[in-house]
Design a protein around this motif. Structure first.
Motif, PDB file in Angstrom:
ATOM      1  N   GLN A   1      -3.527   9.020  -8.589  1.00 59.45           N
ATOM      2  CA  GLN A   1      -4.640   8.430  -9.319  1.00 59.45           C
ATOM      3  C   GLN A   1      -4.139   7.636 -10.528  1.00 59.45           C
ATOM      4  OE1 GLN A   1      -6.672  12.408  -9.481  1.00 59.45           O
ATOM      5  NE2 GLN A   1      -8.509  11.188  -9.148  1.00 59.45           N
TER       6      GLN A   1
ATOM      7  N   GLY B   1     -10.503   0.764  -0.441  1.00 57.67           N
ATOM      8  CA  GLY B   1     -10.144   0.768  -1.850  1.00 57.67           C
ATOM      9  C   GLY B   1     -10.273   2.101  -2.545  1.00 57.67           C
ATOM     10  N   LYS B   2     -10.404   3.192  -1.797  1.00 53.53           N
ATOM     11  CA  LYS B   2     -10.508   4.499  -2.425  1.00 53.53           C
ATOM     12  C   LYS B   2      -9.161   4.938  -2.988  1.00 53.53           C
ATOM     13  CE  LYS B   2     -14.496   6.424   0.004  1.00 53.53           C
ATOM     14  NZ  LYS B   2     -15.034   7.639   0.683  1.00 53.53           N
ATOM     15  N   ILE B   3      -9.216   5.686  -4.082  1.00 54.95           N
ATOM     16  CA  ILE B   3      -8.004   6.201  -4.705  1.00 54.95           C
ATOM     17  C   ILE B   3      -7.686   7.601  -4.206  1.00 54.95           C
ATOM     18  CG2 ILE B   3      -6.992   6.889  -6.926  1.00 54.95           C
ATOM     19  CD1 ILE B   3      -8.470   4.582  -8.217  1.00 54.95           C
TER      20      ILE B   3
ATOM     21  N   ARG C   1      -2.443  -1.237  -3.501  1.00 53.75           N
ATOM     22  CA  ARG C   1      -3.286  -0.047  -3.457  1.00 53.75           C
ATOM     23  C   ARG C   1      -2.432   1.211  -3.375  1.00 53.75           C
ATOM     24  NH1 ARG C   1      -7.577  -2.393   0.960  1.00 53.75           N
ATOM     25  NH2 ARG C   1      -5.712  -3.510   1.583  1.00 53.75           N
TER      26      ARG C   1
ATOM     27  N   ARG D   1      -4.310  -1.435 -10.944  1.00 52.21           N
ATOM     28  CA  ARG D   1      -5.658  -1.842 -10.545  1.00 52.21           C
ATOM     29  C   ARG D   1      -5.858  -3.352 -10.630  1.00 52.21           C
ATOM     30  NH1 ARG D   1     -10.616   0.379  -9.686  1.00 52.21           N
ATOM     31  NH2 ARG D   1      -9.964   2.513 -10.157  1.00 52.21           N
ATOM     32  N   SER D   2      -5.169  -4.025 -11.540  1.00 49.17           N
ATOM     33  CA  SER D   2      -5.351  -5.475 -11.701  1.00 49.17           C
ATOM     34  C   SER D   2      -4.639  -6.278 -10.624  1.00 49.17           C
ATOM     35  CB  SER D   2      -4.842  -5.916 -13.079  1.00 49.17           C
ATOM     36  OG  SER D   2      -3.452  -5.646 -13.211  1.00 49.17           O
ATOM     37  N   SER D   3      -3.849  -5.618  -9.767  1.00 54.54           N
ATOM     38  CA  SER D   3      -3.136  -6.301  -8.687  1.00 54.54           C
ATOM     39  C   SER D   3      -3.768  -5.922  -7.347  1.00 54.54           C
ATOM     40  CB  SER D   3      -1.658  -5.920  -8.698  1.00 54.54           C
ATOM     41  OG  SER D   3      -1.458  -4.678  -8.051  1.00 54.54           O
TER      42      SER D   3
ATOM     43  N   ALA E   1      -2.439   4.435  -9.299  1.00 60.01           N
ATOM     44  CA  ALA E   1      -3.462   3.508  -8.800  1.00 60.01           C
ATOM     45  C   ALA E   1      -4.142   2.786  -9.955  1.00 60.01           C
ATOM     46  CB  ALA E   1      -4.490   4.258  -7.964  1.00 60.01           C
ATOM     47  N   GLU E   2      -4.448   3.519 -11.021  1.00 60.22           N
ATOM     48  CA  GLU E   2      -5.073   2.879 -12.183  1.00 60.22           C
ATOM     49  C   GLU E   2      -4.133   1.878 -12.834  1.00 60.22           C
ATOM     50  OE1 GLU E   2      -8.089   2.945 -13.229  1.00 60.22           O
ATOM     51  OE2 GLU E   2      -8.848   4.495 -11.867  1.00 60.22           O
ATOM     52  N   SER E   3      -2.844   2.170 -12.823  1.00 60.65           N
ATOM     53  CA  SER E   3      -1.880   1.290 -13.495  1.00 60.65           C
ATOM     54  C   SER E   3      -1.708  -0.037 -12.777  1.00 60.65           C
ATOM     55  CB  SER E   3      -0.524   1.993 -13.632  1.00 60.65           C
ATOM     56  OG  SER E   3       0.167   2.031 -12.385  1.00 60.65           O
TER      57      SER E   3
ATOM     58  N   GLU F   1       0.845  -1.186   0.000  1.00 60.16           N
ATOM     59  CA  GLU F   1       0.000   0.000   0.000  1.00 60.16           C
ATOM     60  C   GLU F   1       0.885   1.244   0.000  1.00 60.16           C
ATOM     61  OE1 GLU F   1      -3.756  -1.612   2.680  1.00 60.16           O
ATOM     62  OE2 GLU F   1      -1.840  -1.153   3.667  1.00 60.16           O
TER      63      GLU F   1
END
Length: 260
Positions: A164, A222-224, A176, A171-173, A167-169, A133
């Motif tokens: 942000q 799970g908030k970004i 966080r 997201r599949s893992s 975090a998007e990059s 995290e």
């Protein structure tokens, strides 16, 4: 299994509140700050009180050498870091037209470059281990209309956008990444920057403990982007959605700079 958290700007304010809260939760800690004596004393206090291992590491993250030292610790596969809190940051009292290149570059090295470098040092190992995290401490100052002459608000806009994007990059893992965007918080931050806060009403202030409590709650949901406290959530909504002319009228630099 004991987890390890690395916290920058760890001896005061939001950084110290993160260190205390994570020690209560049983994390071993690596604490980063410039003041070695204060860092060692704080680390000993946390270790004795909570029975966790605390490693103080004095480093100035506005320098290449300081960043490299912390990067090496974050990238060490033999001692993985489970949580990185990028909290170290500064503001400047002088408006931009009265500022200096040295001062502005130091702000950008600490508020922007160090956040990028330490995130990049920690993230690949976290993704490979499929756990980890990262909390990048930003500010509500980074939303909406820029504060007149403030490199600080621009730097925090970068931190939020960067967080942000990262975090998007991932997201599949299970890893966080979150931007924590508090409003006015009672810390040493304003005094160190020479900012007069005497005119700010009490109701606008948050405690560092409240910021950390809300931030960790949002991270685990799970908030970004986390904006602690309802009044600042309302403020951010306004900054994002109200006409910008109106926002500029009501949000002129309210920090109360000390005039030189």
């Amino acid at each position: 299994m004991t987890k390890t958290a690395l916290v920058t700007g760890a001896t005061a304010g939001i950084g110290a509140a993160f260190a205390r809260r994570l020690a209560v939760e049983g994390y071993d800690l690596v604490l980063i700050a410039r003041d070695e004596a204060r860092l060692v004393a704080f680390g000993a206090e946390l270790g004795d009180r909570h029975g966790v291992t605390v490693v103080p590491m004095a480093a100035d993250l506005s320098t290449t050498e300081g960043c490299e030292r912390v990067e090496a610790r974050l990238a060490d596969p033999a001692a993985p870091v489970d949580m990185l809190v990028n909290n170290a940051g500064i503001s400047l009292n002088a408006p931009f037209l009265q500022s200096t290149v040295d001062g502005e570059e130091r702000l950008l090295r600490l508020n922007v470059h160090a956040v990028m470098r330490l995130t990049l040092a920690a993230l690949p190992g976290m993704v490979e281990r499929r756990r980890g995290e990262i909390v990048n401490v930003s500010s509500v100052a980074g939303f909406g209309t820029p504060m007149p002459g403030s490199t600080y608000s621009a730097s925090k806009a970068w931190v939020t956008n960067f967080s942000q994007s990262i975090a998007e990059s991932v997201r599949s893992s299970p890893v966080r990444v979150m931007a924590l965007c508090p409003g006015y918080t009672r810390t040493e931050f304003h005094n160190r920057a020479g900012i007069n806060i005497s005119m700010m009403p009490d109701w606008m202030w948050l405690s560092a403990e409240e910021v950390v409590r809300d931030g960790l709650r949002d991270l685990r949901r799970g908030k970004i982007v986390s904006v602690p406290d309802w009044k600042y959530k309302v403020a951010v909504f306004g900054l994002r959605h109200l006409p910008q002319g109106l926002v500029r009228t009501v949000s002129k630099d309210a920090r109360g700079r000390i005039q030189r």
